[in-house]
Motif scaffolding. Sequence first.
Motif, short mmCIF file in Angstrom:
data_model
loop_
_atom_site.label_atom_id
_atom_site.label_comp_id
_atom_site.label_asym_id
_atom_site.label_seq_id
_atom_site.Cartn_x
_atom_site.Cartn_y
_atom_site.Cartn_z
N SER A 96 0.38 -1.51 0.01
CA SER A 96 0.26 0.03 -0.22
C SER A 96 1.17 1.47 0.07
O SER A 96 2.15 1.24 0.85
N GLY A 97 0.23 2.26 -1.16
CA GLY A 97 1.19 2.92 -0.39
C GLY A 97 2.71 3.40 -2.02
O GLY A 97 3.36 4.34 -2.33
N TRP A 98 3.22 2.23 -2.48
CA TRP A 98 4.24 2.39 -3.00
C TRP A 98 4.23 2.44 -4.51
O TRP A 98 3.10 1.27 -5.10
N LEU A 99 4.97 2.87 -5.58
CA LEU A 99 4.39 2.03 -6.55
C LEU A 99 6.13 1.83 -7.15
O LEU A 99 6.98 2.78 -6.80
N VAL A 100 6.11 0.64 -8.60
CA VAL A 100 7.26 0.55 -8.47
C VAL A 100 7.06 0.62 -9.94
O VAL A 100 6.92 0.01 -10.66
N TYR A 101 8.44 1.02 -10.75
CA TYR A 101 9.16 1.24 -12.03
C TYR A 101 9.71 0.48 -12.88
O TYR A 101 10.67 0.88 -11.67
N VAL A 102 9.59 -0.26 -13.46
CA VAL A 102 10.15 -1.16 -13.68
C VAL A 102 11.12 -0.96 -15.71
O VAL A 102 10.41 -0.03 -16.54
N SER A 103 12.90 -0.91 -15.03
CA SER A 103 13.05 -0.53 -16.41
C SER A 103 14.25 -1.53 -16.33
O SER A 103 15.11 -1.10 -16.38
N GLY A 104 13.74 -2.43 -17.67
CA GLY A 104 15.20 -3.95 -17.66
C GLY A 104 14.87 -4.46 -16.12
O GLY A 104 13.90 -4.52 -15.35
N THR A 105 16.36 -3.95 -15.53
CA THR A 105 17.04 -4.67 -14.44
C THR A 105 16.54 -3.61 -13.14
O THR A 105 17.11 -4.09 -12.15
N LEU A 106 16.73 -2.63 -13.74
CA LEU A 106 16.06 -1.32 -12.93
C LEU A 106 15.07 -1.47 -12.43
O LEU A 106 13.71 -1.81 -12.96
N ARG A 107 14.80 -1.15 -10.63
CA ARG A 107 13.21 -0.83 -10.11
C ARG A 107 13.72 0.59 -9.48
O ARG A 107 14.72 0.75 -9.22
N VAL A 108 12.92 1.87 -9.62
CA VAL A 108 12.18 2.26 -8.92
C VAL A 108 11.94 2.42 -8.24
O VAL A 108 10.26 3.10 -8.15
N ALA A 109 11.28 2.37 -6.63
CA ALA A 109 10.17 2.41 -5.94
C ALA A 109 9.99 4.24 -5.65
O ALA A 109 10.84 4.78 -4.92
N THR A 110 8.60 4.05 -5.36
CA THR A 110 7.87 5.44 -5.42
C THR A 110 7.32 5.11 -3.95
O THR A 110 6.49 4.64 -3.88
N HIS A 111 6.91 6.41 -3.69
CA HIS A 111 6.29 6.73 -2.23
C HIS A 111 5.96 8.16 -1.63
O HIS A 111 6.85 8.79 -1.71
#
Length: 126
Positions: free
Chosen positions: A91-106
């Motif tokens: 809840s509250g977290w969104l994870v953006y994905v590009s290849g092996t990269l992950r960007v967790a946002t809150h």
Amino acid sequence: MTTVTATADGVSLEVTGAGRLVCDVAAVRTSSPAEWDRSLAEHAALAREAAELAGESHDQAACRTGAVLRCLRRLHLPTCVPLTLAPASRSGWLVYVSGTLRVATHVVPGPRERPVVLAVLTDGWA
């Protein structure tokens, strides 16, 4: 291990980890949909998808997406890389994905009653 920091709008974020690591902090700002579309370019639709997925305002989701793009730039990657959203798992977290990269946002409460976006980019972390 690497430690990275980001500070903006009276909020600091410090993250320690292995591999490629970047973080970003930004206060949520209000803009018109047309301004967001210009600012986010090819990722404007992703911000609209994020708003729907998170059940939040377009401004918050667009600021999340902007933080992701700043993280990519700090790694000297083009911001035109393909990005998708991972299925929401917390809840509250969104994870953006590009290849092996992950960007967790809150989005968290910030000073002066303005929410703040936190973003952490890692390589391979889910």
